[in-house]
Scaffold this active site. Structure first.
Site, PDB file in Angstrom:
ATOM      1  N   ASP A 183       0.925  -1.166  -0.060  1.00  0.00           N
ATOM      2  CA  ASP A 183      -0.071   0.281  -0.131  1.00  0.00           C
ATOM      3  C   ASP A 183       0.774   0.537   0.182  1.00  0.00           C
ATOM      4  O   ASP A 183       1.638   1.623   0.883  1.00  0.00           O
ATOM      5  CB  ASP A 183      -1.011   0.107   1.216  1.00  0.00           C
ATOM      6  CG  ASP A 183      -1.868   1.273   1.278  1.00  0.00           C
ATOM      7  OD1 ASP A 183      -2.484   1.492   0.146  1.00  0.00           O
ATOM      8  OD2 ASP A 183      -2.067   1.946   2.310  1.00  0.00           O
ATOM      9  N   GLU A 277      -1.419  -1.312  -5.697  1.00  0.00           N
ATOM     10  CA  GLU A 277      -2.789  -1.113  -6.345  1.00  0.00           C
ATOM     11  C   GLU A 277      -2.508   0.266  -7.883  1.00  0.00           C
ATOM     12  O   GLU A 277      -1.431   0.334  -7.378  1.00  0.00           O
ATOM     13  CB  GLU A 277      -2.952   0.431  -5.655  1.00  0.00           C
ATOM     14  CG  GLU A 277      -3.667  -0.030  -4.111  1.00  0.00           C
ATOM     15  CD  GLU A 277      -3.887   0.896  -2.955  1.00  0.00           C
ATOM     16  OE1 GLU A 277      -4.685   1.692  -3.283  1.00  0.00           O
ATOM     17  OE2 GLU A 277      -3.045   1.513  -2.668  1.00  0.00           O
ATOM     18  N   CYS A 333     -11.955 -11.381   8.366  1.00  0.00           N
ATOM     19  CA  CYS A 333     -12.759 -12.358   8.442  1.00  0.00           C
ATOM     20  C   CYS A 333     -13.761 -11.804   6.752  1.00  0.00           C
ATOM     21  O   CYS A 333     -14.093 -12.092   6.540  1.00  0.00           O
ATOM     22  CB  CYS A 333     -13.715 -11.671   9.795  1.00  0.00           C
ATOM     23  SG  CYS A 333     -14.249 -10.068   9.649  1.00  0.00           S
ATOM     24  N   ASP A 359      -3.065   1.027   6.881  1.00  0.00           N
ATOM     25  CA  ASP A 359      -2.008   0.211   5.873  1.00  0.00           C
ATOM     26  C   ASP A 359      -1.887  -1.278   5.897  1.00  0.00           C
ATOM     27  O   ASP A 359      -2.065  -1.291   4.852  1.00  0.00           O
ATOM     28  CB  ASP A 359      -1.423   1.058   5.956  1.00  0.00           C
ATOM     29  CG  ASP A 359      -1.678   3.482   6.050  1.00  0.00           C
ATOM     30  OD1 ASP A 359      -2.697   3.152   5.355  1.00  0.00           O
ATOM     31  OD2 ASP A 359      -0.779   3.786   6.447  1.00  0.00           O
TER      32      ASP A 359
HETATM   33 ZN   LIG Z   1     -13.436  -9.190  11.372  1.00  0.00          ZN
END
Ligand SMILES: [Zn+2]
Length: 377
Positions: A183, A277, A333, A359
């Site tokens: 990043d 990116e 998650c 970041d």
């Molecule tokens: Zn999470």
């Protein structure tokens, strides 16, 4: 794989060699401008340009008229013509603007000469150049490969440099079985998915401040000269300050270049897949908030270095779509939180309760997205 590579070194010519370099730059410019004029005239009259070979033949005639052209490196003059012809080719293909006349006042003054029959060679800590003989060189690394050409430059600060273009064979680097996400940011120049951060900010900010101060001083000097009715060209204090600013710019550029080279080489050596990116909009979006022209330049220079080194050494760069919300997703998650303003540096996921550094989390997502698109391909 055969690649072209450039080595740039500082040159330390003797006074005599300096004069000769200046002469060669002057003659190359003269030839360039003279044929540019002819080219423009021919184009206006006939709608067609000239050719390199036609110009080259005329150059021989021109040397009879202006005998001083014979004093300098003849290959440099020919390169000047080649350069003109190439510029026109690109112009006709609509790849760039029409070539313009070269001025003595241009920031960087240079000429290029090509290798034939070992007329350019490295001899210990010197470089052999046509007509100049051996010129002392600050050789910071060995030149490997077949020399194709050399460009001699004089910067506004009055320093001399040579860029040596070589053709060399590169071997792919050993595979590491490692992938990484990066990043690019403002506070830290680069944040990696393994949690590692590279800071460039202190350096940039310090130099920027210094540059701004010296630039203000330069404006004051210009005003002083104007008030006294002195032409800037003759205003010694102004000229002295101007060289100082030029030297500072040069130092910033060199340090930045060094930093980007080391960082990109490191990454390419240690990882097989590098996910990053797509910068196009990211740069622009951030730019209006923080006018960090230096970061912007560094980002694109960094990405292009990564790209060509990956090609040389058999590694893979994956660019992530600019629409991918790398800072909104929990890398643990997958829960998508929605937009977060730039001030939020860390946050806790409400679902899995993992605490994230903004970041590092983004770079982890960039890695995951990169690997996913690579698997699809
Ligand atoms: Zn999470």
């Amino acid at each position: 794989m055969l690649i072209n590579k450039a080595y740039k070194f500082r040159l330390y010519p003797t006074k005599e060699q300096e004069t000769f370099i200046a002469k060669t730059i002057g003659c190359s410019r003269f030839v360039f401008n003279r044929f540019l004029g002819q080219w423009n005239d021919t184009y206006q009259e006939t709608g067609k340009g000239l050719t390199y070979s036609a110009c080259s033949a005329q150059l021989t005639q021109l040397k009879k008229e202006f005998v001083w052209l014979k004093e300098v490196d003849s290959i440099a003059l020919q390169s000047s013509l080649k350069n003109l012809a190439d510029s026109f080719t690109r112009f006709f293909k609509k790849q760039n603007k029409a070539p313009r006349f070269k001025s003595k006042k241009n920031q960087v003054q240079s000429y290029t000469t090509k290798e034939t029959n070992s007329n350019i060679a490295i001899v210990d800590n010197k470089i052999k150049l046509p007509k100049l003989g051996l010129v002392r060189l600050a050789k910071s690394r060995e030149v490997e490969g077949r020399i194709l050409s050399a460009t001699v430059r004089r910067n506004p600060s009055g320093k001399f440099f040579v860029s040596i273009l070589v053709e060399t064979d590169v071997q792919p680097l050993k595979k590491t079985d490692s992938s990484i996400g990066i990043d690019l940011g403002i506070t830290d120049f680069a944040v990696f998915s393994d949690g590692h951060k590279v800071d460039n900010h202190t350096f940039t900010a310090k130099m920027e401040k210094k540059l701004r101060r010296e630039q203000r001083k330069l404006s004051r000097r210009a005003l002083q000269a104007k008030n006294k009715g002195i032409h800037l060209f003759d205003a010694q204090n102004y000229q002295k300050q101007k060289r100082k600013v030029a030297r500072l710019h040069e130092r910033v550029r060199n340090q930045r270049d060094d930093f980007l080279h080391k960082l990109s080489t490191d990454i390419i050596k240690n990882h097989d897949v590098i996910c990053i990116e797509d910068l196009n909009t990211k740069g622009m979006l951030r730019n209006h908030k923080l006018a960090k022209s230096i970061s912007d330049v560094s980002w694109s220079a960094f990405v292009s270095k990564l790209e060509y080194k990956a090609k040389w050494y058999g590694k893979t760069i994956v660019k992530i779509s600019r629409w991918y919300p790398s800072s909104q997703i929990c890398s643990e998650c997958g829960h998508q939180e929605g937009k977060k303003s730039l001030e939020i540096r860390d946050w806790t996921c409400p679902i899995c309760h993992k605490h994230h550094d903004r970041d590092i989390n983004a770079s982890r997502n960039i890695l995951a997205e990169g690997v996913r698109t690579l698997d699809l391909a």
